[in-house]
Write an enzyme that holds these catalytic residues in place. Sequence first.
Site, mmCIF file in Angstrom:
data_model
loop_
_atom_site.group_PDB
_atom_site.id
_atom_site.type_symbol
_atom_site.label_atom_id
_atom_site.label_comp_id
_atom_site.label_asym_id
_atom_site.label_seq_id
_atom_site.Cartn_x
_atom_site.Cartn_y
_atom_site.Cartn_z
ATOM 1 N N LYS A 22 0.862 -1.206 0.000
ATOM 2 C CA LYS A 22 0.000 0.000 0.000
ATOM 3 C C LYS A 22 0.890 1.246 0.000
ATOM 4 C CE LYS A 22 -1.539 1.525 4.138
ATOM 5 N NZ LYS A 22 -1.255 2.907 4.510
ATOM 6 N N ASN A 23 1.932 1.226 0.812
ATOM 7 C CA ASN A 23 2.743 2.437 1.000
ATOM 8 C C ASN A 23 3.735 2.692 -0.125
ATOM 9 O OD1 ASN A 23 1.267 2.868 3.263
ATOM 10 N ND2 ASN A 23 2.887 2.392 4.720
ATOM 11 N N CYS A 118 -4.917 12.339 12.839
ATOM 12 C CA CYS A 118 -4.728 10.891 12.830
ATOM 13 C C CYS A 118 -4.559 10.455 14.290
ATOM 14 C CB CYS A 118 -3.467 10.612 12.019
ATOM 15 S SG CYS A 118 -3.183 8.888 11.775
ATOM 16 N N ARG A 123 1.012 14.537 13.140
ATOM 17 C CA ARG A 123 1.413 14.305 11.746
ATOM 18 C C ARG A 123 1.361 15.581 10.895
ATOM 19 N NH1 ARG A 123 -0.748 8.619 9.775
ATOM 20 N NH2 ARG A 123 1.085 8.766 8.422
ATOM 21 N N ASP A 307 5.430 0.598 11.890
ATOM 22 C CA ASP A 307 4.170 -0.026 11.449
ATOM 23 C C ASP A 307 4.042 -1.469 11.909
ATOM 24 O OD1 ASP A 307 3.931 1.729 8.251
ATOM 25 O OD2 ASP A 307 3.569 2.338 10.312
ATOM 26 N N ARG A 399 -8.412 -0.451 5.258
ATOM 27 C CA ARG A 399 -7.598 0.551 4.546
ATOM 28 C C ARG A 399 -6.299 -0.062 4.043
ATOM 29 N NH1 ARG A 399 -6.002 5.208 8.044
ATOM 30 N NH2 ARG A 399 -4.738 5.477 6.190
HETATM 31 C C1 EPZ Z 1 4.544 6.988 6.165
HETATM 32 O O1 EPZ Z 1 3.776 8.005 6.777
HETATM 33 C C2 EPZ Z 1 3.653 5.758 6.131
HETATM 34 N N1 EPZ Z 1 2.464 6.021 5.338
HETATM 35 C C3 EPZ Z 1 3.251 5.382 7.560
HETATM 36 O O2 EPZ Z 1 2.475 4.193 7.486
HETATM 37 C C4 EPZ Z 1 4.523 5.087 8.357
HETATM 38 O O3 EPZ Z 1 4.176 4.790 9.678
HETATM 39 C C5 EPZ Z 1 5.435 6.322 8.315
HETATM 40 O O4 EPZ Z 1 5.720 6.687 6.937
HETATM 41 C C6 EPZ Z 1 6.769 6.071 9.011
HETATM 42 O O5 EPZ Z 1 7.425 5.004 8.423
HETATM 43 C C7 EPZ Z 1 2.551 5.949 3.985
HETATM 44 O O6 EPZ Z 1 3.599 5.681 3.424
HETATM 45 C C8 EPZ Z 1 1.295 6.223 3.213
HETATM 46 P P1 EPZ Z 1 6.681 10.369 8.129
HETATM 47 P P2 EPZ Z 1 4.322 9.540 6.771
HETATM 48 O O7 EPZ Z 1 6.544 11.632 7.355
HETATM 49 O O8 EPZ Z 1 5.013 9.802 5.509
HETATM 50 C C9 EPZ Z 1 6.873 13.721 11.471
HETATM 51 C C10 EPZ Z 1 0.596 2.847 7.845
HETATM 52 O O9 EPZ Z 1 0.149 2.309 8.866
HETATM 53 N N2 EPZ Z 1 6.682 14.687 10.380
HETATM 54 O O10 EPZ Z 1 7.856 9.475 7.864
HETATM 55 O O11 EPZ Z 1 3.183 10.416 7.159
HETATM 56 C C11 EPZ Z 1 5.648 12.841 11.695
HETATM 57 O O12 EPZ Z 1 4.723 13.499 12.539
HETATM 58 C C12 EPZ Z 1 1.102 4.273 7.919
HETATM 59 O O13 EPZ Z 1 0.672 2.308 6.715
HETATM 60 C C13 EPZ Z 1 6.794 16.052 10.669
HETATM 61 O O14 EPZ Z 1 7.038 16.441 11.809
HETATM 62 O O15 EPZ Z 1 5.367 9.480 7.970
HETATM 63 C C14 EPZ Z 1 6.252 11.620 12.342
HETATM 64 O O16 EPZ Z 1 6.446 11.872 13.714
HETATM 65 C C15 EPZ Z 1 0.939 4.865 9.300
HETATM 66 N N3 EPZ Z 1 6.609 16.943 9.659
HETATM 67 C C16 EPZ Z 1 7.625 11.500 11.658
HETATM 68 O O17 EPZ Z 1 7.893 12.792 11.088
HETATM 69 C C17 EPZ Z 1 6.331 16.547 8.372
HETATM 70 O O18 EPZ Z 1 6.189 17.417 7.482
HETATM 71 C C18 EPZ Z 1 7.672 10.464 10.544
HETATM 72 O O19 EPZ Z 1 6.597 10.733 9.689
HETATM 73 C C19 EPZ Z 1 6.211 15.163 8.105
HETATM 74 C C20 EPZ Z 1 6.403 14.247 9.117
#
Ligand code: EPZ
Length: 419
Positions: A22-23, A118, A123, A307, A399
């Site tokens: 999915k990701n 979320c 996020r 995850d 999802r």
């Molecule tokens: C991706 O989410 C995945 N989703 C998530 O999977 C996964 O948990 C996550 O990466 C971490 O591996 C998809 O790929 C669709 P991040 P993403 O940006 O991109 C902070 C699932 O269950 N952050 O790597 O949203 C954020 O709050 C989902 O399949 C900022 O502060 O994750 C988090 O603490 C859940 N500012 C950390 O970085 C930003 O602009 C990592 O988030 C962006 C992120």
Amino acid sequence: MEKLEITGGKRIFGTIKISGSKNATLPILAATILTNKKTIIKNIPIVRDVETMATLLSTIGSSVKLNKIKKKIEIINNNSLKTFASYNLLKTMRAGVLVLGPLLAKYGTAKVSLPGGCSIGSRPINLHLNALEKMGADIKVKNGYIKASAKKGLKGCLIRFPKISVGATENILIAACLAKGKTKLRNCASEPEVQDLIVFLKKLGCRINKIGKRSIDILGVEKLKSTVHKVIFDRIEAGTYIIAAALTNGRLKITNINPKIMSTEIKLLNKMKINIIKRKKYIIVSSPKKIKKINIETKPYPGFPTDLQAQIMVLMTKGEGISTIKENIFENRFMHVSELRRMGAHIEILGNKAKIYGKKKLNGAEVMATDLRASVCLVLAGLVAKEKTIINRIYHLDRGYEKIEKKLSNCGLKIKRLT
Ligand code: EPZ
């Protein structure tokens, strides 16, 4: 509202074929916006988030043909795309924000809803927006929408992400493909899903050079080709079923995977004495009499994936002694703990650390899913709990897990969907 009913205590025996990731599918679908030619994406998982992204693309004007039987999608994004992504689509699927980069890069303007909140954390998307501003975009956030414009197009530059973010790396990587000049990205996420996106973008004709573990250079191009791409397997789905096999004391063959990109997870599970026989495209999992306790921390790839945190917590309730988890990625990703406690688990939370007491018998209960991975952790707990477990709000599960009750009941487990 659909529910899942699980009767625990059965042993797993059989084979599970892992679906596409999915990701990896979501950013690749967003990236199809870059080209005016037809793209065909194969091996996609037929899950809600992918269907929502397909709907999002068609609402902005793409011609989208989703073939659920063949698990493939054909997309043509001609030049008459609307550059608007509405809240009602993004509120259920945060990854919709990944259309911002490609729309802005290709059309010089985009109005995209701020992704909904979320349950696992705030996020924010500041890293996405700051990087686009650095590339010359004018970004305004008002009334729940991001209004972005780059009349003269985006300009390549050096972008060092202050923290590792999968989504920000993907959004900017995609946008940089049509920016003027060279963009140097530093401190990037290196998840296999990001790698698969890079493979797809290069097949489109993008000029991308991965020059280090977390460094990527992109040279903007004028136009792109058509291509066919097969999405990689879902390593989180695979990890979930490895843990299901370890929990239910059976023997499970997991096919359609590449164990090499799951080496951290497999190493940690081996430390817990889970037997995993590895072959090129499949593994065979069986569980030991005694499961060893372990201490883990979630980290960006190649560390242990956040995850899989909720899922391994269930396995730890069976361990010999006290295990611990430190959740370093999201600030509120222990929502599943209260439901596990209602099933008899003994878990203590202190900040971003969880202490899981082992050798606990879980009892069936009526529980509620809160997010995608918390839902599947409750399924795993139901598989080992005595009596019946009923899981509510399983739309969270749908999802990201394709036909989970079918895959598990085909291996001797008692799980059915109540409509
Ligand atoms: C991706 O989410 C995945 N989703 C998530 O999977 C996964 O948990 C996550 O990466 C971490 O591996 C998809 O790929 C669709 P991040 P993403 O940006 O991109 C902070 C699932 O269950 N952050 O790597 O949203 C954020 O709050 C989902 O399949 C900022 O502060 O994750 C988090 O603490 C859940 N500012 C950390 O970085 C930003 O602009 C990592 O988030 C962006 C992120």
